[in-house]
Write an enzyme that holds these catalytic residues in place. Structure first.
Site, PDB file in Angstrom:
ATOM      1  N   GLU A  86       0.849  -1.188   0.000  1.00 20.54           N
ATOM      2  CA  GLU A  86       0.000   0.000   0.000  1.00 20.54           C
ATOM      3  C   GLU A  86       0.884   1.236   0.000  1.00 20.54           C
ATOM      4  O   GLU A  86       1.749   1.392   0.866  1.00 20.54           O
ATOM      5  CB  GLU A  86      -0.946   0.034   1.198  1.00 20.54           C
ATOM      6  CG  GLU A  86      -1.832   1.278   1.189  1.00 20.54           C
ATOM      7  CD  GLU A  86      -3.019   1.212   2.135  1.00 20.54           C
ATOM      8  OE1 GLU A  86      -3.450   2.267   2.608  1.00 20.54           O
ATOM      9  OE2 GLU A  86      -3.518   0.089   2.392  1.00 20.54           O
ATOM     10  N   ASP A 138      10.484   7.411  -0.484  1.00 19.81           N
ATOM     11  CA  ASP A 138       9.743   7.616  -1.728  1.00 19.81           C
ATOM     12  C   ASP A 138       9.431   6.282  -2.397  1.00 19.81           C
ATOM     13  O   ASP A 138      10.311   5.441  -2.587  1.00 19.81           O
ATOM     14  CB  ASP A 138      10.556   8.502  -2.677  1.00 19.81           C
ATOM     15  CG  ASP A 138       9.894   8.658  -4.021  1.00 19.81           C
ATOM     16  OD1 ASP A 138       8.708   9.014  -4.057  1.00 19.81           O
ATOM     17  OD2 ASP A 138      10.552   8.393  -5.045  1.00 19.81           O
ATOM     18  N   ASP A 161      -3.030  12.030  -3.443  1.00 19.80           N
ATOM     19  CA  ASP A 161      -3.178  13.461  -3.714  1.00 19.80           C
ATOM     20  C   ASP A 161      -3.655  13.649  -5.151  1.00 19.80           C
ATOM     21  O   ASP A 161      -2.991  13.217  -6.088  1.00 19.80           O
ATOM     22  CB  ASP A 161      -1.832  14.163  -3.513  1.00 19.80           C
ATOM     23  CG  ASP A 161      -1.967  15.673  -3.448  1.00 19.80           C
ATOM     24  OD1 ASP A 161      -2.850  16.216  -4.149  1.00 19.80           O
ATOM     25  OD2 ASP A 161      -1.192  16.314  -2.718  1.00 19.80           O
ATOM     26  N   LYS A 165      -5.155  21.131  -9.941  1.00 15.42           N
ATOM     27  CA  LYS A 165      -4.886  22.030 -11.061  1.00 15.42           C
ATOM     28  C   LYS A 165      -4.313  21.262 -12.246  1.00 15.42           C
ATOM     29  O   LYS A 165      -3.464  20.393 -12.092  1.00 15.42           O
ATOM     30  CB  LYS A 165      -3.923  23.129 -10.630  1.00 15.42           C
ATOM     31  CG  LYS A 165      -4.489  24.064  -9.562  1.00 15.42           C
ATOM     32  CD  LYS A 165      -3.485  25.144  -9.197  1.00 15.42           C
ATOM     33  CE  LYS A 165      -4.053  26.079  -8.132  1.00 15.42           C
ATOM     34  NZ  LYS A 165      -3.081  27.138  -7.759  1.00 15.42           N
ATOM     35  N   ASP A 197     -11.766  10.082  -4.231  1.00 14.12           N
ATOM     36  CA  ASP A 197     -13.035  10.794  -4.086  1.00 14.12           C
ATOM     37  C   ASP A 197     -13.090  12.016  -5.000  1.00 14.12           C
ATOM     38  O   ASP A 197     -13.913  12.900  -4.801  1.00 14.12           O
ATOM     39  CB  ASP A 197     -13.288  11.192  -2.623  1.00 14.12           C
ATOM     40  CG  ASP A 197     -12.203  12.095  -2.057  1.00 14.12           C
ATOM     41  OD1 ASP A 197     -11.175  12.279  -2.740  1.00 14.12           O
ATOM     42  OD2 ASP A 197     -12.374  12.619  -0.944  1.00 14.12           O
ATOM     43  N   THR A 234     -12.232   4.863   5.092  1.00 17.40           N
ATOM     44  CA  THR A 234     -11.151   5.705   5.591  1.00 17.40           C
ATOM     45  C   THR A 234     -11.661   7.091   5.967  1.00 17.40           C
ATOM     46  O   THR A 234     -12.760   7.499   5.580  1.00 17.40           O
ATOM     47  CB  THR A 234     -10.049   5.870   4.527  1.00 17.40           C
ATOM     48  OG1 THR A 234     -10.557   6.676   3.448  1.00 17.40           O
ATOM     49  CG2 THR A 234      -9.609   4.516   3.986  1.00 17.40           C
ATOM     50  N   LYS A 235     -10.835   7.826   6.693  1.00 16.33           N
ATOM     51  CA  LYS A 235     -11.221   9.187   7.066  1.00 16.33           C
ATOM     52  C   LYS A 235     -11.330  10.068   5.829  1.00 16.33           C
ATOM     53  O   LYS A 235     -12.131  11.001   5.793  1.00 16.33           O
ATOM     54  CB  LYS A 235     -10.224   9.782   8.054  1.00 16.33           C
ATOM     55  CG  LYS A 235      -8.865  10.119   7.482  1.00 16.33           C
ATOM     56  CD  LYS A 235      -8.033  10.917   8.476  1.00 16.33           C
ATOM     57  CE  LYS A 235      -6.736  11.382   7.849  1.00 16.33           C
ATOM     58  NZ  LYS A 235      -5.938  12.239   8.766  1.00 16.33           N
ATOM     59  N   PHE A 236     -10.544   9.774   4.783  1.00 14.24           N
ATOM     60  CA  PHE A 236     -10.638  10.545   3.548  1.00 14.24           C
ATOM     61  C   PHE A 236     -11.975  10.297   2.855  1.00 14.24           C
ATOM     62  O   PHE A 236     -12.572  11.205   2.287  1.00 14.24           O
ATOM     63  CB  PHE A 236      -9.469  10.188   2.619  1.00 14.24           C
ATOM     64  CG  PHE A 236      -8.154  10.714   3.093  1.00 14.24           C
ATOM     65  CD1 PHE A 236      -7.784  12.033   2.862  1.00 14.24           C
ATOM     66  CD2 PHE A 236      -7.278   9.905   3.785  1.00 14.24           C
ATOM     67  CE1 PHE A 236      -6.570  12.527   3.309  1.00 14.24           C
ATOM     68  CE2 PHE A 236      -6.061  10.386   4.243  1.00 14.24           C
ATOM     69  CZ  PHE A 236      -5.709  11.699   4.000  1.00 14.24           C
ATOM     70  N   GLU A 237     -12.438   9.057   2.922  1.00 18.75           N
ATOM     71  CA  GLU A 237     -13.732   8.735   2.330  1.00 18.75           C
ATOM     72  C   GLU A 237     -14.858   9.410   3.104  1.00 18.75           C
ATOM     73  O   GLU A 237     -15.805   9.944   2.514  1.00 18.75           O
ATOM     74  CB  GLU A 237     -13.925   7.220   2.314  1.00 18.75           C
ATOM     75  CG  GLU A 237     -15.125   6.763   1.510  1.00 18.75           C
ATOM     76  CD  GLU A 237     -15.070   5.290   1.189  1.00 18.75           C
ATOM     77  OE1 GLU A 237     -15.984   4.806   0.503  1.00 18.75           O
ATOM     78  OE2 GLU A 237     -14.112   4.617   1.618  1.00 18.75           O
TER      79      GLU A 237
END
EC number: 2.1.1.33
Length: 255
Positions: A86, A138, A161, A165, A197, A234-237
Site C-alpha cells: 500500500e 519515496d 493526492d 490544477k 473521491d 477511511t477518514k478521507f472517504e
C-alpha cells in the site's frame, strides 16, 4: 528501552532523524532519472511523543529501509504468504485493520509523512499485528530498487493526492510508467486496487489502467466497482461524503 530520561532529552532520536531524511525523485516516461520532485506535499509535521516513542521503540520490528537489492520477503515475514503493497497509507488505521483481518497476507506500507508512520506503528503494536512492515521513503525508489519483479500479490492506492490544477496533473502518482512498473512487480493473478473521491482523478486512473497491457478490469460495467467490504472506510472517504463527493474504486487483475 526508555527514551524519556534527561540524558536523551536533547539528543535527536531515530524518529527525529527519519523525519528529516525523506528523499524523492522524478523519472521520465522512459524511466530515466530526471530530477528531484514530489508527487505529494511533504508534510513531515511534528511528531507527538506517542508517535515518536512508537517509531523509536518498534522500528526495529516494523521498519524497513531503502536498499539497493530486492527485499527477501520470506525472510522478512517468516512465511511465503503473498505481499500486498500500500502506497500512501496516511495514519495507517485502515492498513492495520486490513492486516489484522487478513492474516494469510503480508502487508507492506509506504508513507513519507512521519507522524503517519508513527501512528501506524503505534496502532499495529496496540492490535498485535505481525504481518505488516513499514517504509518511510519515496515509493518510486522503493519500487525501482527494492521490489523484485513478480513478487507482489497486490497494490493498494487509496485516496492519493489528486493535484487538482491541470498544470499539476503531471505530479499525480498514477501515470502510465507507474502502472507499468506495478504490473511488472505483480504475480499473475495479483491485483491493483485504487480509490479516489475526485471524479476527475478517477477518470484519469481509469484511462491509464485501460491503456496498460496485461491487466483486466473486474468491473461488470468496465469502469468502477462499489466499495468492497474488505476495504475499510477511511477518514478521507468520510471527508468526501461530507463534502458531497462520490467515491470511485477501481480493481484490476494481472492476467
Amino acid at each position: 528501552m526508555s527514551f524519556n530520561n534527561q540524558e536523551s532529552e536533547n539528543l535527536p532520536t531515530f524518529a527525529d532523524q527519519k523525519r528529516k531524511t525523506v528523499e524523492v525523485a522524478e523519472f521520465t516516461a522512459e524511466g530515466r532519472y530526471k530530477r528531484k520532485v514530489r508527487s505529494f506535499v511533504l508534510r513531515t509535521g511534528r511528531l507527538s511523543e506517542f508517535q515518536k516513542n512508537a517509531m523509536n521503540q518498534h522500528w526495529g520490528f516494523y521498519g524497513l529501509e531503502h536498499q539497493n537489492q530486492p527485499f527477501d520477503f520470506p525472510a522478512i515475514y517468516g512465511n511465503n504468504n503473498p505481499v500486498v503493497l500500500e502506497i500512501g497509507f496516511g495514519m495507517g488505521h485502515s492498513l492495520v485493520d486490513m492486516a489484522l483481518q487478513n492474516p494469510e497476507r503480508n502487508y507492506l506500507g509506504i508513507e513519507v509523512h512521519t507522524p503517519g508512520v508513527g501512528a501506524c506503528i503505534a496502532y499495529a503494536v496496540e492490535k498485535g499485528v505481525k504481518n505488516l512492515r513499514i517504509i518511510c521513503h519515496d515509493a518510486t525508489e522503493i519500487l525501482r530498487d527494492c521490489i523484485a519483479d513478480h513478487s507482489l500479490g497486490g497494490l493498494q492506492l487509496f485516496f492519493p493526492d489528486p493535484w487538482h490544477k491541470a498544470k499539476h496533473h503531471k505530479r499525480r502518482i498514477v501515470q502510465p510508467q507507474f502502472v507499468n512498473t506495478i504490473t511488472q512487480k505483480l504475480t499473475t493473478g495479483g491485483f491493483i486496487h485504487m480509490a479516489t473521491d475526485w471524479e476527475n482523478y478517477a477518470e484519469h486512473m481509469l484511462a491509464v489502467l485501460q491503456q496498460a497491457e496485461g491487466l483486466q478490469n473486474t468491473s461488470a460495467t468496465h469502469d468502477y466497482i462499489p466499495r468492497p467490504d474488505f476495504r475499510p472506510l477511511t477518514k478521507f472517504e468520510q471527508r468526501g461524503h461530507r463534502l458531497g463527493h462520490g467515491v470511485w474504486d477501481l480493481y484490476y487483475i494481472k492476467k
